[in-house]
Each structure stands twice: as structure tokens, then as C-alpha cells.
Write an enzyme that holds these catalytic residues in place. Sequence first.
Site, PDB file in Angstrom:
ATOM      1  N   THR A  33       0.696  -1.492  -0.234  1.00 39.96           N
ATOM      2  CA  THR A  33      -0.043  -0.036   0.107  1.00 39.96           C
ATOM      3  C   THR A  33       0.872   1.399  -0.085  1.00 39.96           C
ATOM      4  O   THR A  33       0.659   2.700  -0.951  1.00 39.96           O
ATOM      5  CB  THR A  33      -1.357   0.051   1.215  1.00 39.96           C
ATOM      6  OG1 THR A  33      -1.379  -1.156   1.218  1.00 39.96           O
ATOM      7  CG2 THR A  33      -1.953   1.329   1.139  1.00 39.96           C
ATOM      8  N   GLU A 220      -4.178  -5.580  -5.155  1.00 42.31           N
ATOM      9  CA  GLU A 220      -4.698  -6.741  -5.019  1.00 42.31           C
ATOM     10  C   GLU A 220      -4.904  -7.142  -6.681  1.00 42.31           C
ATOM     11  O   GLU A 220      -5.825  -8.428  -6.328  1.00 42.31           O
ATOM     12  CB  GLU A 220      -5.547  -7.152  -4.572  1.00 42.31           C
ATOM     13  CG  GLU A 220      -5.381  -6.455  -2.533  1.00 42.31           C
ATOM     14  CD  GLU A 220      -4.455  -7.023  -2.160  1.00 42.31           C
ATOM     15  OE1 GLU A 220      -4.441  -8.372  -2.524  1.00 42.31           O
ATOM     16  OE2 GLU A 220      -4.368  -6.685  -0.992  1.00 42.31           O
TER      17      GLU A 220
END
Length: 740
Positions: A33, A220
Amino acid sequence: MDYQNELNSKQYEAVTTSNQYVRVVAGAGSGKTRVLTYRIAYLMDQLGVYQNNILAFTFTNKVAQEMQNRVIKLIGEDLPYLKIKTFHSFSAYFLRLEINNLGFPSSFTILDEDDSNRIIKDICASLGYSKKDEMIKFAYNFINKYKLKEQYPDDIDQTKLYNQNDKECLKIYRLYEEQKNKMYALDFDDLLLYTLYILKSFPKIREKWQNKFLHILVDEFQDTNDTEFKLISLLMKEDTSLYVVGDPDQTIYTWRGANQNIILDLEKRYPNIETIILNENYRSTQKILNSANNLIEHNRFRIKKELYTKSLSGDAVICKGFLSNVYEAQYVVKEILRLRNSKRYSYKDFVLLYRSNYVSLDFEKELISNHIPYRIFGGLKFYQRKEIKDVIAYLRVIVNPKDDSAFERIINAPKRGIGEISIAKLKNEAEEANLSLYEYVNAVNFENSKLSSKVINLLKTMVTRLNILKDDLEKNEEAYATLIDNAIRDFNYYSELEKLDDGEDRIENIRALFQDMRQFLRRNPDSKFSDYLQESALLSSQDEIVDGDNVTLMTVHTAKGLEYPVVFVVRFNDSIFPHIRSVSEGGYQAMEEERRLAYVAFTRAKERLYVTFSNGYSFTTRSDLIPSRFINEAKITISNEPIKRIMTFNEQDNIYYVDDYSYQRKQKNNNLNKSEVVKEQIIETNNIIWHVGDRLQHKTFGYGTVKNVEPDGIICIDFDDHGEKFIVGNHRFLSKVEPS
């Protein structure tokens, strides 16, 4: 911003690369992230890309909001035009602007799983099925299956439907689509499919959106499915940059369409793609990572990497087995108390992870008995609770007067004494008038109606109040939470809840909903309550996870992307983890996914990892449990002595005693056959001992024969007139029939 000093060398390489196509393979805890948010900031801060030319896809709405906040903090200014969304929320945003091209209003309703099920149930009931018929489940799965293939009823080749159930399901599917269209409603799959259809069918619209987004980033990416990847591809033109971040070792959603080959084979589509591997872990200790690395090494279909950390080696992974499910739960709870009493941890630092939801029961009981606060995630979501769905249904009707599903829900919320027969008449009359339920009640004088005057008055009163609420909201939308709260009170909904045992809890849930609306309004001051409805419809189970000093219980699927100081992976037994049905149906590919799931579970742990299993009995497999094969593959040492079952033999009664169970050896020709052992449970109540083959009588079901005896006193009985049933062996209605 000093990117070089704030990132490690591989992260810096990934953030600053100038390649048009980039694949970042980011291992668990490697700062995925961080890299993605810094990349977005870098595009604007260093390369001068406008915020409205960037589109980022994330896995959950919660992650999207967190990422947006991080980028704002890095850039140091508000970014109202930066789009960071899930695939579904982006599609909803797109369709609000473009669905008019299909003759649909932009005020369409988004149906969740429960709404879809309700419509299917109603359709099945109209076709003569009961509302508990298996056809409902068949139809729901059939519709999901074909929508995953991007096929609507007219796209399905009926000649290839050989099964009669499938033919009936196609009929239901067609009626389901007709009903949704009448309501101007879309389900979750429709959001993506309608977006794809518009982008494919309207070149000018496609070109407009392709020119809008010059950089597309995907989080993802290993869990992307074919439909989502088609959406990405349609939004791209020749000079669009694609930047994807993911970990093939964490692909755990193939059962709902995720295609691991998309990330593995991306270089076939983009031959000049740059692949950067992040394998320095900032979350877990090296001993935890060693177990995870050892385990995932057994998978064939992956991009090879090995996680490492520069932090301390840490404590060894603790793995223990227990004689029963209860003993396993007792150990886990004692460890939680011991570690918490050491003052190093709070309850919120602990998580129990399991493969399937049903596993939680033993652990919940033990937590309750020790007065330990806990919260389960991945079960019934906040927005799926009845009282919340009722309140939101009121709002849905106001936003979309054609939403029959929502209108039908609020007819008796609160109870108005309008029965199913009256509702059926109302639906028939509205259909004949070619109006929605709301429109029919609102506009028709009911002169020729078959409804009673009492029912008509109740419906008219309800709709009049809805109209007043609608007018108030249009005049004063900034206060919509308060207006709706007052309206729900006027409908006497709170009064009805107050009569329930858990009424206060339900009212608190509604208050939490209104508080959430107010917070949404503060975050999005220009929004309308229809925007809030859209956000609530798109939330996932992980989006509902909030802070609090509670022990957390959840499935491994729900834990994706989360981390905890102390992780207990419980009921780590073969047939449970790996899951017996998954492996039996999916073979080697399914086993690899089960292994990836265990890998995800292990890598949630920051400081301590416990793996526990039971040697108790499984009612699922109807056999004794054995440790998961993944324990050996991960090279984890079982830290307590191997469990040895105590066996004694009573010569006189011909019975083996093993722990709490007895095993009676059958006799053939008066000789003991040691190879045949029949498992039985001794029922101490009333001094009854059941044996396979015993005849018995039940007060209701009559005579029967014992077919099998399970642990905990459950016996399987084949009744002469009522077939097979499972009954507690010491039930007061049972008596043994001695042979004459």
C-alpha cells in the site's frame, strides 16, 4: 518529498519507474500500500499528472478511503478529483453518468445479495415452489454462474441445457431480469456487466473515458477476475500506463472468479512489462516468515520469491494438538489471558483465524465463559441486519419509486396487519396497471380494487408519509439523517422494536446508521442521501472492521490485508484446512489455493503465531480429526507430546474403551473378529448403552434400528416408517427393544 530516504531500494525502484507497464509482485507485509500511494503521489508531485487523469482500483472501500487519505497527506492538499475506487464503486459511478444511454434512469437501485434472493424467492413462489424449495438455491447459483460468464438469458444456448433443473433456472433467470428492469434495479454483477456493455457498444463514450484516465493503477491484482480485467482493458488506449501490484501467493478468491493467470501471464499481453519483486517484510518475525516460505514453496504456479526481514528472529511458531475441540478452545483462551496479563498486549491485539465460520462456536463459548470481549467479522454484516435493511428500504423507495423489492419490505416494517394475500392482490393490480407498487398506491383511487378499505387506507397513509419525507429531503438535504430519523419514529418503527427483547440493541444499530450518515455527509459535503445509499450497498465485510478492545474472530478470507500482533490459526486439521470439499472438487489447483490461504493466515502475524488442531471428532467428515498436512510442509514442530489415545479392553463385555468412547468387537460364529471394530458411545443417562443393530422404539416415529453411534450421544436411527434420523441417545422418547 524525499522518496529515496522514505523507501527501500526496491520500493523506490517501483515508485519511480518510467516504464509504461509495470507489475509489482509485493510479498505479504512488504509495503504494498505504501508503494501504491507513493506512486500516485509521485505521478502528481514529480511527473505533473493531473489528479483527474489517475484511476486506482482497490479491493475494498475501506482501503480506497485510507489510500486517498494517505495521498492527500503526502501531497499536502485536498484531492477531490482523484479516483480511488473498487471495481463495483467505479462501475456505479460510471453508470450514474452513462446508463441513460440504455434507457435506464441514473437513480437506479443497487440490489445486494439478500435483495436478489428475495426476488428469486418471489418468482419461485409464483411458479408454484415453496419459499424453502431447493430450486431457489439452484436458481441463485445458476444466475451467478452465467453472470460470471457475462451471459444474460438471451446469451445462453438452451440446446446445451440437458438438465431439467437448468431449464427451469433459465426461466427463473429470465423472470428475474424482467423484474429488475421493471424496478430499474441492478445487482452487483450488473454493475460491471452494464459498464462493459456501454464501453463496448458506444465508441464515443469509450473514447471519452479512455482520454480521461492516462494512468490506471490496480491493487490486489492477483484477485482480479476476467470481467474486471476486461473493464481495465476497455479503459486503456495505446499510451495509457498500467501499474499493477499484487502477490500470486495470496490469490484466495478463485472460487468467486479471481483468475491467477492474469497476473502470472501479464508479460504475454505486454511483452515489455517491467516486473519488480518486493520481498522485504516489515510485518512479521523471521521465524514466522520461515514457516510461510516453507509452506508456499510447495506450490507450482507462482512467481518465486522468499520473504525476509531485517528485524528480530522472534519466537518460534507454537503448534499444539488437543484431545478435543473444547480442550483446544480452552488452551487458546488461557494463552490470550496469560499474554494479556503480561501487560504487553490488549485484547485487540489477538485474532483467531479459521477456514470456515462454523469453527468459531467452541471458541466463542470459551471467550464468553471467561468474560472476554470479542467480535466476529465475516458473519452477518451491519448492513445485512434486519432493522438496517428496513430503514434503508424506506430510502430506496424514495430515491427509486420503481423499487418494488424495497416497497414490499417496508409494507410491514413496522407491522401494519397487511397479510400475504393482500400483498399478492396489490402486486397483481399494480402489474395490470403497469405501475410499480409505490406508483400504484400513490396514484390510483382503488375504485375497482379487490383490496379491503382497511388495507387501502393503511397503504395510502404509508405512501403519504413517504411523500412528505421525500419533499422534506429535497428541501433540506443537508439534514437528511435527522429527517429520516424523525420519519422512522413517525412510522412507529421504534415503538415496535422497543417491544423486542433485543429492541434496544436494534435501535442502537439504527442510531449508528444515522451517525454513519452524518459522518458521510461531513466527508462528502456535496453529497445526497442517494450517494450514501450507493456507498452502503457496496460495502464488504472487511469495510465494517472498526477499532475496539475486543478479541477478533474471522475467517482467513476476511483477514486478507490485515495484521495482528498475535495470531491463532485454529482447528488446523485435514478436511477442515485444507477443506475436504474444496480439494475433492477442485483437485490440485484447489489444494494450491488452500495452501495460499494458509500462507495468508500465517503472514497476518506480526510477533506471535500459534497453530492449533484438535484430535476430536468431526461431524462433517464423520471421523476423528488429524493434524493438517500443512504443518509438516511448513516445517512447524508440534510443541506438545504426540497425543496417545488410551485403550483398554474389557474381556467380559467384549468392549474396547478408548478415552470416552467404546468399541464393541463383533462376533462371527462365536469367534472374535479383531479386524472389525464398531464405534459406539456409552450413554450414561438411564444406564442405556446403544449398539449398532439395536432395535428401539420412539414415541412419535415408532420402531427403528440403530445404524451408527456418534460422539456426544448422537445416534443414527433407521426408522421403519420414517427413514433415517439423528437423535440424542438419551432422549426421553427413546426406549430399547430387547430381543425376544
